[in-house]
Write a protein that holds these residues in place. Structure first.
Motif, PDB file in Angstrom:
ATOM      1  N   ALA A 155      -2.793 -13.059  15.630  1.00  0.00           N
ATOM      2  CA  ALA A 155      -2.594 -14.515  15.651  1.00  0.00           C
ATOM      3  C   ALA A 155      -3.001 -15.200  14.349  1.00  0.00           C
ATOM      4  O   ALA A 155      -2.383 -16.178  13.929  1.00  0.00           O
ATOM      5  CB  ALA A 155      -3.360 -15.124  16.822  1.00  0.00           C
ATOM      6  N   GLY A 156      -4.035 -14.712  13.684  1.00  0.00           N
ATOM      7  CA  GLY A 156      -4.508 -15.376  12.471  1.00  0.00           C
ATOM      8  C   GLY A 156      -3.984 -14.781  11.187  1.00  0.00           C
ATOM      9  O   GLY A 156      -4.516 -15.053  10.102  1.00  0.00           O
ATOM     10  N   LEU A 157      -2.918 -14.006  11.279  1.00  0.00           N
ATOM     11  CA  LEU A 157      -2.440 -13.261  10.118  1.00  0.00           C
ATOM     12  C   LEU A 157      -1.932 -14.158   8.989  1.00  0.00           C
ATOM     13  O   LEU A 157      -1.964 -13.776   7.822  1.00  0.00           O
ATOM     14  CB  LEU A 157      -1.332 -12.296  10.552  1.00  0.00           C
ATOM     15  N   ASP A 158      -1.477 -15.359   9.318  1.00  0.00           N
ATOM     16  CA  ASP A 158      -0.969 -16.267   8.282  1.00  0.00           C
ATOM     17  C   ASP A 158      -2.053 -16.689   7.299  1.00  0.00           C
ATOM     18  O   ASP A 158      -1.749 -17.204   6.215  1.00  0.00           O
ATOM     19  CB  ASP A 158      -0.350 -17.516   8.921  1.00  0.00           C
ATOM     20  N   GLN A 159      -3.310 -16.487   7.668  1.00  0.00           N
ATOM     21  CA  GLN A 159      -4.412 -16.884   6.790  1.00  0.00           C
ATOM     22  C   GLN A 159      -4.786 -15.795   5.784  1.00  0.00           C
ATOM     23  O   GLN A 159      -5.633 -16.007   4.922  1.00  0.00           O
ATOM     24  CB  GLN A 159      -5.653 -17.224   7.636  1.00  0.00           C
ATOM     25  N   VAL A 160      -4.145 -14.633   5.909  1.00  0.00           N
ATOM     26  CA  VAL A 160      -4.469 -13.514   5.019  1.00  0.00           C
ATOM     27  C   VAL A 160      -4.043 -13.837   3.591  1.00  0.00           C
ATOM     28  O   VAL A 160      -2.957 -14.365   3.355  1.00  0.00           O
ATOM     29  CB  VAL A 160      -3.765 -12.222   5.499  1.00  0.00           C
ATOM     30  N   GLU A 161      -4.899 -13.529   2.640  1.00  0.00           N
ATOM     31  CA  GLU A 161      -4.588 -13.720   1.232  1.00  0.00           C
ATOM     32  C   GLU A 161      -4.354 -12.367   0.564  1.00  0.00           C
ATOM     33  O   GLU A 161      -4.795 -11.327   1.054  1.00  0.00           O
ATOM     34  CB  GLU A 161      -5.732 -14.458   0.529  1.00  0.00           C
ATOM     35  N   VAL A 162      -3.664 -12.399  -0.550  1.00  0.00           N
ATOM     36  CA  VAL A 162      -3.369 -11.169  -1.280  1.00  0.00           C
ATOM     37  C   VAL A 162      -4.649 -10.597  -1.877  1.00  0.00           C
ATOM     38  O   VAL A 162      -5.406 -11.299  -2.549  1.00  0.00           O
ATOM     39  CB  VAL A 162      -2.346 -11.425  -2.409  1.00  0.00           C
ATOM     40  N   GLN A 163      -4.899  -9.330  -1.587  1.00  0.00           N
ATOM     41  CA  GLN A 163      -6.024  -8.615  -2.178  1.00  0.00           C
ATOM     42  C   GLN A 163      -5.461  -7.559  -3.129  1.00  0.00           C
ATOM     43  O   GLN A 163      -4.669  -6.717  -2.720  1.00  0.00           O
ATOM     44  CB  GLN A 163      -6.867  -7.940  -1.091  1.00  0.00           C
ATOM     45  N   ASP A 164      -5.867  -7.629  -4.380  1.00  0.00           N
ATOM     46  CA  ASP A 164      -5.363  -6.664  -5.353  1.00  0.00           C
ATOM     47  C   ASP A 164      -5.984  -5.296  -5.119  1.00  0.00           C
ATOM     48  O   ASP A 164      -7.206  -5.162  -4.999  1.00  0.00           O
ATOM     49  CB  ASP A 164      -5.677  -7.119  -6.776  1.00  0.00           C
ATOM     50  N   GLY A 165      -5.132  -4.275  -5.058  1.00  0.00           N
ATOM     51  CA  GLY A 165      -5.618  -2.914  -4.950  1.00  0.00           C
ATOM     52  C   GLY A 165      -5.987  -2.379  -6.321  1.00  0.00           C
ATOM     53  O   GLY A 165      -6.054  -3.123  -7.309  1.00  0.00           O
ATOM     54  N   ALA A 166      -6.208  -1.089  -6.384  1.00  0.00           N
ATOM     55  CA  ALA A 166      -6.575  -0.453  -7.651  1.00  0.00           C
ATOM     56  C   ALA A 166      -5.428  -0.557  -8.651  1.00  0.00           C
ATOM     57  O   ALA A 166      -4.254  -0.598  -8.273  1.00  0.00           O
ATOM     58  CB  ALA A 166      -6.921   1.010  -7.406  1.00  0.00           C
ATOM     59  N   LEU A 167      -5.771  -0.623  -9.930  1.00  0.00           N
ATOM     60  CA  LEU A 167      -4.772  -0.610 -10.991  1.00  0.00           C
ATOM     61  C   LEU A 167      -4.637   0.825 -11.488  1.00  0.00           C
ATOM     62  O   LEU A 167      -5.600   1.423 -11.973  1.00  0.00           O
ATOM     63  CB  LEU A 167      -5.178  -1.531 -12.140  1.00  0.00           C
ATOM     64  N   VAL A 168      -3.438   1.379 -11.353  1.00  0.00           N
ATOM     65  CA  VAL A 168      -3.176   2.770 -11.719  1.00  0.00           C
ATOM     66  C   VAL A 168      -2.181   2.801 -12.878  1.00  0.00           C
ATOM     67  O   VAL A 168      -1.120   2.177 -12.803  1.00  0.00           O
ATOM     68  CB  VAL A 168      -2.605   3.559 -10.522  1.00  0.00           C
ATOM     69  N   GLU A 169      -2.529   3.508 -13.938  1.00  0.00           N
ATOM     70  CA  GLU A 169      -1.630   3.647 -15.084  1.00  0.00           C
ATOM     71  C   GLU A 169      -0.961   5.019 -15.026  1.00  0.00           C
ATOM     72  O   GLU A 169      -1.636   6.041 -14.893  1.00  0.00           O
ATOM     73  CB  GLU A 169      -2.401   3.500 -16.395  1.00  0.00           C
ATOM     74  N   LEU A 170       0.356   5.020 -15.108  1.00  0.00           N
ATOM     75  CA  LEU A 170       1.117   6.262 -15.030  1.00  0.00           C
ATOM     76  C   LEU A 170       1.897   6.482 -16.325  1.00  0.00           C
ATOM     77  O   LEU A 170       2.598   5.576 -16.787  1.00  0.00           O
ATOM     78  CB  LEU A 170       2.080   6.223 -13.842  1.00  0.00           C
ATOM     79  N   PRO A 171       1.790   7.671 -16.921  1.00  0.00           N
ATOM     80  CA  PRO A 171       2.500   7.956 -18.171  1.00  0.00           C
ATOM     81  C   PRO A 171       3.973   8.276 -17.914  1.00  0.00           C
ATOM     82  O   PRO A 171       4.314   8.899 -16.897  1.00  0.00           O
ATOM     83  CB  PRO A 171       1.763   9.184 -18.710  1.00  0.00           C
ATOM     84  N   VAL A 172       4.825   7.838 -18.826  1.00  0.00           N
ATOM     85  CA  VAL A 172       6.260   8.111 -18.698  1.00  0.00           C
ATOM     86  C   VAL A 172       6.828   8.499 -20.059  1.00  0.00           C
ATOM     87  O   VAL A 172       6.582   7.820 -21.063  1.00  0.00           O
ATOM     88  CB  VAL A 172       7.034   6.884 -18.168  1.00  0.00           C
ATOM     89  N   TYR A 173       7.580   9.584 -20.068  1.00  0.00           N
ATOM     90  CA  TYR A 173       8.335   9.972 -21.263  1.00  0.00           C
ATOM     91  C   TYR A 173       9.719   9.346 -21.134  1.00  0.00           C
ATOM     92  O   TYR A 173      10.575   9.818 -20.399  1.00  0.00           O
ATOM     93  CB  TYR A 173       8.421  11.495 -21.353  1.00  0.00           C
ATOM     94  N   TYR A 174       9.889   8.206 -21.806  1.00  0.00           N
ATOM     95  CA  TYR A 174      11.176   7.508 -21.817  1.00  0.00           C
ATOM     96  C   TYR A 174      12.023   8.070 -22.960  1.00  0.00           C
ATOM     97  O   TYR A 174      11.573   8.104 -24.108  1.00  0.00           O
ATOM     98  CB  TYR A 174      10.990   6.015 -22.077  1.00  0.00           C
ATOM     99  N   SER A 175      13.232   8.480 -22.672  1.00  0.00           N
ATOM    100  CA  SER A 175      14.143   8.934 -23.725  1.00  0.00           C
ATOM    101  C   SER A 175      15.510   9.178 -23.108  1.00  0.00           C
ATOM    102  O   SER A 175      15.650   9.251 -21.878  1.00  0.00           O
ATOM    103  CB  SER A 175      13.632  10.235 -24.369  1.00  0.00           C
TER     104      SER A 175
END
Length: 225
Positions: free
Chosen positions: A75-95
């Protein structure tokens, strides 16, 4: 919030009609609340971008009992705010070697290949869902300038680690499989390892940034061409 029947022992809960961080946060919070409220009465829950499939034990409850209970718990779900999760950096070989659709995407957007790469790296993405295959994380949202529809004819085999774009989503293929996303690079990071704890480097709600690496670094990190 809308709750509809999905099967003889399942309900689909809809939290919105669009992909957004706040809707995603509500989906994840709903999973937590329902786990606490119902425990083993629930057989499984399958979250998606803006919905949640709830599968329950018919021997312990029924639709007439559990549907109003779910409404009360959430019932109270509309009050939920965005919580930032972990910041993950992923390497990419673009070519062009590792991203067979890079040039096509660039031409489609009237951009250079380097521009497409830069735009893909510039965003901070949110993990909205994990599905299709273990470790296949749906990330959004891609800059609209490089958004592109799925291929008309999917490839029979996409290599493990392939980084793709489909509409305004981006993802890394955790294993070799068929697929129709536009491929722009390769990531050497294992996206699913059943022997590791945790088995995936990202979870729903986490934030992801991509960092370009060169060919040699890709190979040194365990990537395969």
């Amino acid at each position: 919030m809308n709750i509809s029947v999905a099967g003889e022992n399942s309900l689909m809960i809809y939290f919105g009609e669009e992909t957004s961080p706040i809707v995603s946060a509500r989906v994840q919070h709903a999973v937590h609340l329902l786990e606490q409220a119902f425990g083993s009465v629930l057989i499984d829950m399958v979250p998606s971008y803006a919905s949640l499939l709830v599968i329950y034990d018919l021997f312990r409850t029924d639709i007439h009992t559990i549907r109003p209970q779910i409404r009360e718990v959430l019932a109270g779900l509309d009050q939920v705010e965005v919580q930032d999760g972990a910041l993950v950096e992923l390497p990419v070989y673009y070519s062009l070697e590792s991203g067979p659709d890079l040039q096509t995407l660039a031409d489609r957007a009237s951009l250079g290949v380097d521009d497409v790469i830069q735009l893909h790296q510039a965003q901070e993405y949110r993990v909205y869902a994990i599905g299709f295959a273990p470790g296949f994380a749906y990330l959004g949202q891609v800059d609209e300038r490089i958004a592109a529809p799925r291929l008309a004819t999917p490839r029979q085999k996409v290599p493990r680690g392939a980084v793709g774009i489909a509409d305004r989503q981006t993802a890394i293929y955790p294993t070799a499989s068929p697929g129709g996303w536009n491929l722009i690079g390769l990531c050497p990071q294992l996206m699913f390892d059943p022997n590791a704890d945790p088995s995936m480097p990202v979870q729903v709600g986490d934030r992801v940034r991509f960092k370009g690496i060169d060919r040699q670094s890709f190979l040194e990190l365990g990537g395969m061409l």
